[in-house]
Design a protein around this motif. Structure first.
Motif, PDB file in Angstrom:
ATOM      1  N   ASP A 587      27.727 120.142  37.755  1.00 54.60           N
ATOM      2  CA  ASP A 587      26.872 119.869  37.457  1.00 54.60           C
ATOM      3  C   ASP A 587      25.626 120.194  38.374  1.00 54.60           C
ATOM      4  OD1 ASP A 587      27.466 118.578  35.029  1.00 54.60           O
ATOM      5  OD2 ASP A 587      28.338 116.438  36.172  1.00 54.60           O
ATOM      6  N   THR A 588      24.678 120.026  37.079  1.00 51.98           N
ATOM      7  CA  THR A 588      23.384 120.526  39.084  1.00 51.98           C
ATOM      8  C   THR A 588      22.351 118.901  38.665  1.00 51.98           C
ATOM      9  OG1 THR A 588      22.803 122.952  38.110  1.00 51.98           O
ATOM     10  CG2 THR A 588      21.077 121.791  39.170  1.00 51.98           C
ATOM     11  N   ILE A 589      22.547 118.631  39.633  1.00 54.84           N
ATOM     12  CA  ILE A 589      21.302 117.152  40.697  1.00 54.84           C
ATOM     13  C   ILE A 589      20.240 117.880  41.118  1.00 54.84           C
ATOM     14  CG2 ILE A 589      21.806 115.123  41.319  1.00 54.84           C
ATOM     15  CD1 ILE A 589      24.543 115.207  40.692  1.00 54.84           C
ATOM     16  N   GLN A 590      19.370 117.006  40.612  1.00 53.79           N
ATOM     17  CA  GLN A 590      17.660 117.505  41.225  1.00 53.79           C
ATOM     18  C   GLN A 590      17.248 115.614  42.022  1.00 53.79           C
ATOM     19  OE1 GLN A 590      14.047 118.777  39.413  1.00 53.79           O
ATOM     20  NE2 GLN A 590      13.678 119.857  40.966  1.00 53.79           N
ATOM     21  N   ASP A 591      17.303 114.916  41.334  1.00 53.79           N
ATOM     22  CA  ASP A 591      16.897 113.661  41.194  1.00 53.79           C
ATOM     23  C   ASP A 591      18.217 113.085  42.335  1.00 53.79           C
ATOM     24  OD1 ASP A 591      15.006 114.143  40.329  1.00 53.79           O
ATOM     25  OD2 ASP A 591      14.927 112.871  38.844  1.00 53.79           O
ATOM     26  N   VAL A 592      17.940 112.219  43.393  1.00 52.13           N
ATOM     27  CA  VAL A 592      18.905 111.869  44.110  1.00 52.13           C
ATOM     28  C   VAL A 592      18.424 110.355  44.346  1.00 52.13           C
ATOM     29  CG1 VAL A 592      19.486 111.417  46.535  1.00 52.13           C
ATOM     30  CG2 VAL A 592      19.019 114.378  46.054  1.00 52.13           C
ATOM     31  N   VAL A 593      19.958 109.298  43.994  1.00 47.62           N
ATOM     32  CA  VAL A 593      19.645 108.600  44.179  1.00 47.62           C
ATOM     33  C   VAL A 593      20.318 107.577  44.954  1.00 47.62           C
ATOM     34  CG1 VAL A 593      19.756 106.152  43.271  1.00 47.62           C
ATOM     35  CG2 VAL A 593      18.886 107.467  42.089  1.00 47.62           C
ATOM     36  N   THR A 594      20.512 106.135  46.366  1.00 46.29           N
ATOM     37  CA  THR A 594      21.333 106.563  47.601  1.00 46.29           C
ATOM     38  C   THR A 594      21.061 105.049  47.815  1.00 46.29           C
ATOM     39  OG1 THR A 594      19.243 106.900  49.254  1.00 46.29           O
ATOM     40  CG2 THR A 594      20.584 108.651  48.960  1.00 46.29           C
ATOM     41  N   LEU A 595      21.680 104.076  47.935  1.00 46.16           N
ATOM     42  CA  LEU A 595      21.920 102.261  49.047  1.00 46.16           C
ATOM     43  C   LEU A 595      22.654 102.762  50.102  1.00 46.16           C
ATOM     44  CD1 LEU A 595      21.186 100.107  48.139  1.00 46.16           C
ATOM     45  CD2 LEU A 595      23.367  99.732  47.594  1.00 46.16           C
ATOM     46  N   GLU A 596      22.065 102.684  51.586  1.00 47.19           N
ATOM     47  CA  GLU A 596      22.478 103.169  52.642  1.00 47.19           C
ATOM     48  C   GLU A 596      22.039 101.408  53.444  1.00 47.19           C
ATOM     49  OE1 GLU A 596      20.630 106.943  53.719  1.00 47.19           O
ATOM     50  OE2 GLU A 596      18.692 105.586  54.336  1.00 47.19           O
ATOM     51  N   ALA A 597      22.841 101.724  54.144  1.00 47.06           N
ATOM     52  CA  ALA A 597      22.394 100.562  55.514  1.00 47.06           C
ATOM     53  C   ALA A 597      22.590 101.720  57.072  1.00 47.06           C
ATOM     54  CB  ALA A 597      23.838 100.086  55.592  1.00 47.06           C
ATOM     55  N   THR A 598      21.780 101.004  57.360  1.00 47.38           N
ATOM     56  CA  THR A 598      21.433 101.971  59.323  1.00 47.38           C
ATOM     57  C   THR A 598      21.549 100.809  60.422  1.00 47.38           C
ATOM     58  OG1 THR A 598      20.075 103.646  57.294  1.00 47.38           O
ATOM     59  CG2 THR A 598      20.080 103.196  60.599  1.00 47.38           C
ATOM     60  N   VAL A 599      22.224 100.915  61.327  1.00 48.51           N
ATOM     61  CA  VAL A 599      21.754 100.596  62.424  1.00 48.51           C
ATOM     62  C   VAL A 599      21.032 100.662  63.577  1.00 48.51           C
ATOM     63  CG1 VAL A 599      23.601  99.125  64.313  1.00 48.51           C
ATOM     64  CG2 VAL A 599      23.819  98.331  61.667  1.00 48.51           C
ATOM     65  N   LYS A 600      20.612 100.640  64.424  1.00 42.38           N
ATOM     66  CA  LYS A 600      20.011 100.464  65.107  1.00 42.38           C
ATOM     67  C   LYS A 600      19.750 100.966  66.030  1.00 42.38           C
ATOM     68  CE  LYS A 600      15.137 102.566  66.340  1.00 42.38           C
ATOM     69  NZ  LYS A 600      13.555 103.113  66.656  1.00 42.38           N
ATOM     70  N   LEU A 601      20.430 101.284  67.721  1.00 36.61           N
ATOM     71  CA  LEU A 601      20.480 100.749  69.007  1.00 36.61           C
ATOM     72  C   LEU A 601      19.609 100.924  69.650  1.00 36.61           C
ATOM     73  CD1 LEU A 601      24.233 100.039  68.545  1.00 36.61           C
ATOM     74  CD2 LEU A 601      23.080  98.382  68.678  1.00 36.61           C
ATOM     75  N   ARG A 602      18.338 100.591  70.658  1.00 43.55           N
ATOM     76  CA  ARG A 602      18.017 101.784  71.057  1.00 43.55           C
ATOM     77  C   ARG A 602      17.920 100.574  72.778  1.00 43.55           C
ATOM     78  NH1 ARG A 602      12.546 101.214  73.153  1.00 43.55           N
ATOM     79  NH2 ARG A 602      11.264 102.981  73.143  1.00 43.55           N
ATOM     80  N   PHE A 603      17.462 101.477  73.869  1.00 44.42           N
ATOM     81  CA  PHE A 603      17.861 100.468  75.068  1.00 44.42           C
ATOM     82  C   PHE A 603      16.489 101.530  75.541  1.00 44.42           C
ATOM     83  CE2 PHE A 603      19.164 100.944  79.693  1.00 44.42           C
ATOM     84  CZ  PHE A 603      19.093  99.534  79.837  1.00 44.42           C
ATOM     85  N   ALA A 604      15.955 101.014  76.380  1.00 45.96           N
ATOM     86  CA  ALA A 604      14.923 101.176  77.703  1.00 45.96           C
ATOM     87  C   ALA A 604      14.336 100.695  78.564  1.00 45.96           C
ATOM     88  CB  ALA A 604      13.324 101.501  75.961  1.00 45.96           C
ATOM     89  N   TYR A 605      15.422 100.734  79.498  1.00 49.24           N
ATOM     90  CA  TYR A 605      14.860  99.589  80.192  1.00 49.24           C
ATOM     91  C   TYR A 605      13.607  99.408  81.177  1.00 49.24           C
ATOM     92  CZ  TYR A 605      17.047  97.589  85.169  1.00 49.24           C
ATOM     93  OH  TYR A 605      17.226  96.802  86.335  1.00 49.24           O
ATOM     94  N   ARG A 606      13.241  97.899  80.942  1.00 49.01           N
ATOM     95  CA  ARG A 606      12.169  97.753  81.745  1.00 49.01           C
ATOM     96  C   ARG A 606      11.024  98.260  81.168  1.00 49.01           C
ATOM     97  NH1 ARG A 606      13.776  93.693  85.855  1.00 49.01           N
ATOM     98  NH2 ARG A 606      15.388  93.866  86.805  1.00 49.01           N
ATOM     99  N   GLU A 607      11.078  98.528  79.979  1.00 46.07           N
ATOM    100  CA  GLU A 607      10.166  99.171  78.875  1.00 46.07           C
ATOM    101  C   GLU A 607       9.129  97.647  79.120  1.00 46.07           C
ATOM    102  OE1 GLU A 607       9.303 101.725  75.111  1.00 46.07           O
ATOM    103  OE2 GLU A 607      10.914 100.394  74.353  1.00 46.07           O
ATOM    104  N   LYS A 608       7.686  98.072  79.189  1.00 42.31           N
ATOM    105  CA  LYS A 608       5.942  97.768  79.251  1.00 42.31           C
ATOM    106  C   LYS A 608       6.037  97.691  78.018  1.00 42.31           C
ATOM    107  CE  LYS A 608       6.993  96.453  83.853  1.00 42.31           C
ATOM    108  NZ  LYS A 608       8.443  97.644  83.810  1.00 42.31           N
TER     109      LYS A 608
END
Length: 819
Positions: A587-608
């Protein structure tokens, strides 16, 4: 005889007293020669700058002179008692060349002793220490044309000119802002290096803000002469006691004397040449310990710092427990001025230190919190009587009047209008009572889908509530598809806690997605982006997107963000996905439907951060910043058509390469698991405008390179004028040079390549490149700080020259507002 006796009895005796201070720092200048012009009569100012000259001989002019300062002259009257104060301006040191044989310049011998003993005399060798700090920051207006005061726009503000101070400097100035903080500071090097500042009291003219109290804390203002490369305005200066100081400065041993009971030597220094970030000034060095007793210095005139007319630093040190030398007073004065015809602003930061305790056995109890700066709950409500007793130095009458003056200015209608306009310039939104309109530059824009696009946005402000913000917008395009002309969206942002930051929010949009696929790129939904686009067809996606997110920040630099996002993507270009049915058909698909969960972890030591009501601006970190994203989607929920996993990361850092500038790098990489359409794979961030983007490939088109495994490296080195500052004709322009190299590599599985690179009758899906065997590389150089704002970058595309609609060379303009 009878006639002469009264004349002898009434012989005149003159007493002249006064004080000598530095014109910028206002600090006393010791050991200045004070003498009568043409007479062999004089004296020397003491360590506090005071002097007394008593003489029976009258002179018409009193002169003050000292090496490193311009000579000053004051007329005298015939009054028997006079008070004459001198305000000395710094001057280039001009000494006749002398030849010393067979020994060595004694100033160099003394300097080497200072450098050899830096480790012993610097507080960095201590296990722990604490002190009480009093920090005062004052802003003054100066150098205005007398006609400025009489202009119509200034008529509502005539009362503020009553606060003009013309007593302590040659040029009068007008205090407009003052803030004070009183804090306890704690430092320990074990088990790991940590510092903590507890703001006990804070007083701000016209403002009550915990965030401002944190920003004005002494921790953010530290400049140490013991550092080889002290940083001012993001520039690495050369300390006069740098280990390699003889490469940058000429030194002169010019004086000696007792200061606070310590025999000290005066060492004067000036830059050897122009073009480096150097100082001119003098040091007082304590005998035997070779510790710095006092330093008074200014940035050299040729220093390439934008909007800054003068930088002056004064520091004094004292021995604690008769062994370790600790700073007792620190003063930085900066004169800001954009052009000679504009008003100037003088910023003065004064910090004094008391109650030192070294190697405390109970130091650990003060590190109960992981926050660098803690503001006491009662800090903002201290009484005037408390401040009168707690200040390390009392405020002058003019300084005390600033508090009342600023409160009065806030009630002037014209001032409120100025504040609103300034807010719009900074944020793009114009405030109207409890709401604000914007972004102003997005009110009209152009793109290939809408042709001409109009937008009106609105959001609430903290005047309504500082706990949450609601925003919405509506847009209309004049494109060919009438059913998709109307666009709209909205957001809700809730502040659960400001420190540590904890927020929750929701967003929705029904719009052409003009945001970049990579979050580092700039939003193109504005007038300027449409005007500087290259003649390359845009790859736009009409998007229905709804998302919920929760973000929490942990102490010391950790943060995480959880996002749940639904998307319905309808590409407005030829991007097709062939989904196999398992029997040989697809099948040829052009439209895209998604349901997603994202976890972001960030580390910036002593960021001001500089924290606003809802948003905040990062002031950076001295350490690398690392972000990791994990995304998962499951097929079948809310019409979601795909199951996949994504793992991505970003690592960035910048560090000085003294004395030749600052190096920046950003490394981005990731892996996508699953058989997916083009829109869900990684498209390297291209740039289809003539405007330079720092974290994009500036000669690459959007969706030109696509992959499911990728790595990108962005390298830049800013020389800060290291070469151009040494060219006399160019030095005045303050231009700065940079070089850059950007590299992208990618790989795609056979299943994803086949599914996205198929022909369907007469329609061909978007043709893209997977840079597996050969990476995409672009390199270039640039000239920045043109008119202190603009930059021009010359970029060369080193690989993949034959792809359609690409250029091998490019000249890209940019804007950068920086010191």
């Amino acid at each position: 005889m009878l006639i002469c006796i009264p004349l002898v009895g009434k012989a005149q005796f003159y007493t002249i007293t006064g004080r000598v201070t530095d014109a910028v720092s206002r600090e006393p200048v010791p050991f200045v020669n004070i003498y009568l012009k043409g007479k062999n009569i004089g004296t020397v100012s003491d360590f506090q700058g005071n002097f007394i000259l008593q003489t029976a001989t009258w002179g018409d002019t009193l002169i003050a002179s000292s090496i490193g300062y311009q000579t000053a002259k004051k007329p005298l009257s015939r009054a028997p008692e006079q008070v004459i104060n001198f305000v000395l301006e710094r001057a280039d040191i001009s000494l006749q060349e002398i030849e010393i044989r067979p020994g060595e310049n004694p100033a160099h011998v003394l300097l080497r002793k200072v450098i050899q003993n830096k480790g012993k005399n610097s507080n960095s060798v201590l296990d722990n220490y604490s002190y009480e700090a009093y920090n005062k920051v004052e802003l003054d207006l100066y150098d205005w044309n007398p006609k400025f005061q009489d202009r119509r726009v200034m008529r509502p503000f005539q009362f503020i000119f009553e606060k003009v101070d013309s007593t302590s400097e040659d040029k009068p100035f007008l205090p407009i802002f003052i803030t004070e903080t009183l804090s306890d500071y704690y430092y320990r090097s074990r088990p790991k290096k940590e510092e903590r500042e507890i703001i006990k009291a804070s007083k701000q003219s016209g403002v009550t803000s915990e965030s401002l109290s944190q920003f004005m804390g002494s921790m953010y203002q530290e400049v140490s002469v013991y550092d080889n490369w002290p940083i001012l305005f993001s520039k690495s200066f050369v300390s006069p006691i740098n280990d390699a100081g003889l490469l940058f400065y000429n030194y002169y041993l010019v004086d000696s004397g007792f200061i606070d009971g310590k025999w000290c030597y005066k060492l004067t220094f000036k830059p050897k040449g122009k073009g480096s970030f150097t100082f001119v000034g003098d040091l007082w060095i304590a005998d035997s310990t070779f510790a710095v007793k006092q330093v008074s210095m200014e940035a050299a005139e040729h220093v390439n710092v934008n909007f800054v007319d003068r930088i002056s630093i004064f520091q004094s040190y004292q021995p604690v427990n008769n062994t370790t030398w600790m700073i007792s007073k620190d003063k930085i004065v900066v004169r800001f001025k954009v052009t000679d015809k504009m008003l100037g602003i003088i910023g003065r930061k004064t910090t004094s230190y008391r109650n030192y305790q070294i190697n405390r056995p109970d130091i650990d109890q003060f590190f109960y919190s992981r926050m660098d700066i803690v503001v006491d709950e009662q800090a903002l409500i201290k009484t005037d009587s408390f401040w009168a007793a707690a200040r390390h130095e009392q405020l002058s009458e003019k300084e005390l009047g600033v508090y009342a003056m600023v409160d009065s200015i806030k009630n002037v209608k014209a001032f409120k209008t100025w504040v609103d306009v300034f807010h719009m310039v900074l944020t793009g939104y114009y405030p109207i009572k409890h709401i604000e309109l914007g972004p102003i530059l997005s009110a009209y824009s152009m793109n290939d889908f809408d042709r001409h696009r109009f937008r009106l946005g609105i959001r609430t402000t903290s005047k309504l509530t500082d706990r949450f913000r609601i925003g919405a917008y509506v847009g209309y395009g004049l494109g060919e598809d009438c059913s998709l002309r109307w666009k709209y969206g909205g957001e809700v942002l809730g502040i659960i806690r400001k420190e540590p930051r904890q927020i929750i929010g929701a967003e929705y949009m029904h719009d052409i997605d003009l945001r970049a696929a990579n979050p580092a790129q700039l939003n193109e939904d504005n007038l300027l982006a449409g005007l500087v686009r290259r003649k390359v067809p845009q790859k736009l996606v009409f998007t229905d997107e709804a998302s919920l997110f929760y973000e929490k920040e942990w102490p010391v630099g950790y943060s995480n963000r959880l996002t749940l996002r639904y998307r319905d993507l309808r590409p407005q270009f030829n991007a097709y996905f062939l989904e196999s049915k398992g029997n040989g058909d697809a099948d040829t698909i052009q439209d895209v439907v998604t349901l997603e969960a994202t976890v972001k972890l960030r580390f910036a030591y002593r960021e001001k951060f500089l924290v606003g009501d809802f948003n905040r601006i990062s002031l950076g970190s001295r350490y690398p910043q690392l972000s990791i994203w994990y995304t998962a989607a499951i097929k079948g929920i809310l019409n979601s058509a795909f199951t996949y996993h994504k793992l991505e990361f970003s690592l960035s850092d910048d560090f000085p390469v003294n004395p030749i500038g600052t190096f920046y790098f950003t490394l981005v990489g990731g892996k996508i698991f699953g058989q997916l359409p083009l829109l869900l794979l990684h498209a390297a961030p291209g740039n289809e405008t003539h405007f330079y983007k720092r974290l994009a490939f500036n000669l690459m088109n959007e969706y030109e390179f696509v992959s499911d495994t990728y790595a990108s490296l962005f390298l830049r080195h800013h020389f800060e004028g290291f070469f151009l500052n040494k060219i006399p004709g160019i030095r005045k322009l303050k231009w700065r040079e940079l070089i850059l190299v950007n590299i992208h590599w990618g790989y795609m599985t056979g299943e994803n390549k086949l599914s996205n690179d198929q022909k369907d009758g007469s329609t061909t899906s978007l043709q893209f490149i997977v840079p597996f065997h050969k990476p995409y590389i672009e390199a270039g150089f640039g000239i920045e700080n043109i008119f202190q704002v603009f930059e021009v970058n010359f970029v060369w595309r080193a690989t993949y020259h034959n792809h359609p609609e690409v250029a091998r060379w490019g000249i890209l303009l940019g804007m950068k507002l920086d010191f």
